[in-house]
Design an enzyme around this catalytic site. Structure first.
Site, PDB file in Angstrom:
ATOM      1  N   SER A 170      -4.946  -0.426  13.959  1.00 31.03           N
ATOM      2  CA  SER A 170      -5.816   0.787  13.989  1.00 31.03           C
ATOM      3  C   SER A 170      -6.146   0.699  15.694  1.00 31.03           C
ATOM      4  CB  SER A 170      -6.781   0.718  13.324  1.00 31.03           C
ATOM      5  OG  SER A 170      -7.863   1.578  13.611  1.00 31.03           O
ATOM      6  N   GLY A 204      -0.817   7.944   1.041  1.00 31.84           N
ATOM      7  CA  GLY A 204      -1.117   7.789   2.399  1.00 31.84           C
ATOM      8  C   GLY A 204      -0.153   7.419   3.243  1.00 31.84           C
ATOM      9  N   ILE A 205      -0.305   6.840   4.212  1.00 30.32           N
ATOM     10  CA  ILE A 205       0.660   6.209   5.296  1.00 30.32           C
ATOM     11  C   ILE A 205       1.789   5.528   4.336  1.00 30.32           C
ATOM     12  CG2 ILE A 205       1.090   4.852   7.197  1.00 30.32           C
ATOM     13  CD1 ILE A 205      -2.071   6.223   8.148  1.00 30.32           C
ATOM     14  N   GLY A 206       1.535   4.569   3.712  1.00 31.84           N
ATOM     15  CA  GLY A 206       2.628   3.736   3.096  1.00 31.84           C
ATOM     16  C   GLY A 206       3.635   4.528   2.211  1.00 31.84           C
ATOM     17  N   GLY A 262       0.788  -1.166  -0.041  1.00 37.29           N
ATOM     18  CA  GLY A 262       0.004  -0.113  -0.053  1.00 37.29           C
ATOM     19  C   GLY A 262       0.750   1.165  -0.314  1.00 37.29           C
ATOM     20  N   ALA A 263       1.954   1.250  -0.841  1.00 38.11           N
ATOM     21  CA  ALA A 263       2.776   2.423  -0.900  1.00 38.11           C
ATOM     22  C   ALA A 263       2.501   3.392  -1.902  1.00 38.11           C
ATOM     23  CB  ALA A 263       4.211   1.876  -1.365  1.00 38.11           C
ATOM     24  N   TYR A 299     -13.841  -3.765   9.665  1.00 38.54           N
ATOM     25  CA  TYR A 299     -12.740  -3.312   9.744  1.00 38.54           C
ATOM     26  C   TYR A 299     -11.914  -3.457  11.132  1.00 38.54           C
ATOM     27  CZ  TYR A 299      -9.017   0.276   9.781  1.00 38.54           C
ATOM     28  OH  TYR A 299      -7.763   0.904   9.970  1.00 38.54           O
TER      29      TYR A 299
END
Ligand code: NAP
Length: 231
Positions: free
Chosen positions: A144, A17-19, A13-14, A155
């Site tokens: 999370s 966002g965070i990735g 997930g790069a 989730y």
């Protein structure tokens, strides 16, 4: 010398966002990067930026809800780098907000568990033995702090299951040189976190690298990135 220079890191997930923040920070530390998302086009701009800065970068693609694709991804990563040093399991999906919290459909749970729980566990199980054989490795599973929101239970439950995997596997890693920990980024403004989140995505740093840089050999820690965010 920076301790992570030339280490091979896979960030799932790069693409945003965070990735993306994690990938930028690992490259800054001198890592060689394998950037994952669902299409290589989605990480092309980041890959180009990192190469301009002198980093070695590959882009890979896999739909993480497909376990066969996850296993192919693991093999592809192994072929690209030989031996992976850092596995940063960051990719995840958010399930629909079910105002009527008892109305969540099985598909909510199936998708979130496939992407958020099973895929990272498959990647951990693939790379852990190889890291242990070499006596060094860092695995970070992004979790999370979500709680008291049954509207997002599919989730939340998928992250809780991932936490359980980390906590119960941690004792097996003692003394191996390999660590596996959890990173809670905090509620941040990303596509997943939404525009009303209180934190900027950049505030995940430097905390996101704390479990990678730690040298005390501890596994099973819950690291809150916001504890390290600049005031
Ligand atoms: N943002 C927050 O407030 C917050 C809070 C707590 C925890 N987290 C956690 O932090 C992590 C990153 O979240 P984020 O906010 O940065 O999310 P984001 O901006 O929505 O990015 C999600 C990343 O995951 C990838 N992804 C999504 N579904 C995928 C699938 N089915 N197969 C493969 N890749 C997939 C996306 O790749 P594509 O380019 O292919 O779409 C993208 O790179 C997640 O684990 C999330 O649960 C976030």
């Amino acid at each position: 010398m920076k301790p992570l220079v030339d280490r091979w890191a896979l960030v799932t997930g790069a693409s945003r966002g965070i990735g993306q923040q994690v990938a930028l920070a690992l490259a800054e530390e001198g890592c060689r990067l394998i950037l994952h998302s669902r299409s290589v086009e989605a990480t092309a701009a980041l890959a180009g930026r990192l190469r301009e800065q002198g980093a070695t970068v590959h882009s890979v693609a896999a739909e993480l809800s497909d376990s066969a694709a996850v296993l192919r991804l693991a093999d592809e990563v192994g072929a690209l780098c030989g031996s992976l040093d850092i596995l940063y399991n960051n990719a995840a999906v958010m399930t629909p907000y079910r105002e009527d919290y008892l109305s969540a459909v099985p598909a909510d749970y199936e998708l979130s568990f496939r992407v958020n729980t099973i895929a990272p566990i498959l990647l951990c199980n693939h790379f852990l033995p190889k890291m242990m054989a070499r006596g060094w490795g860092r695995i970070v599973n992004v979790t999370s702090g979500i709680k008291d929101q049954p509207e997002l239970m599919a989730y939340a439950a998928s992250k809780a299951a991932l936490d359980k995997y980390v906590y119960d596997t941690a004792p097996k890693l003692q003394g191996t040189g390999v660590t596996m920990n959890l990173l809670d980024p905090g509620w941040l403004r990303t596509d997943l976190g939404g525009p009303n989140a209180p934190g900027a995505v950049e505030s995940v740093l430097p905390g996101a690298l704390v479990p990678v840089l730690a040298t005390d050999g501890t596994s099973g820690r819950w690291v809150s990135a916001q504890d390290f965010a600049p005031l």
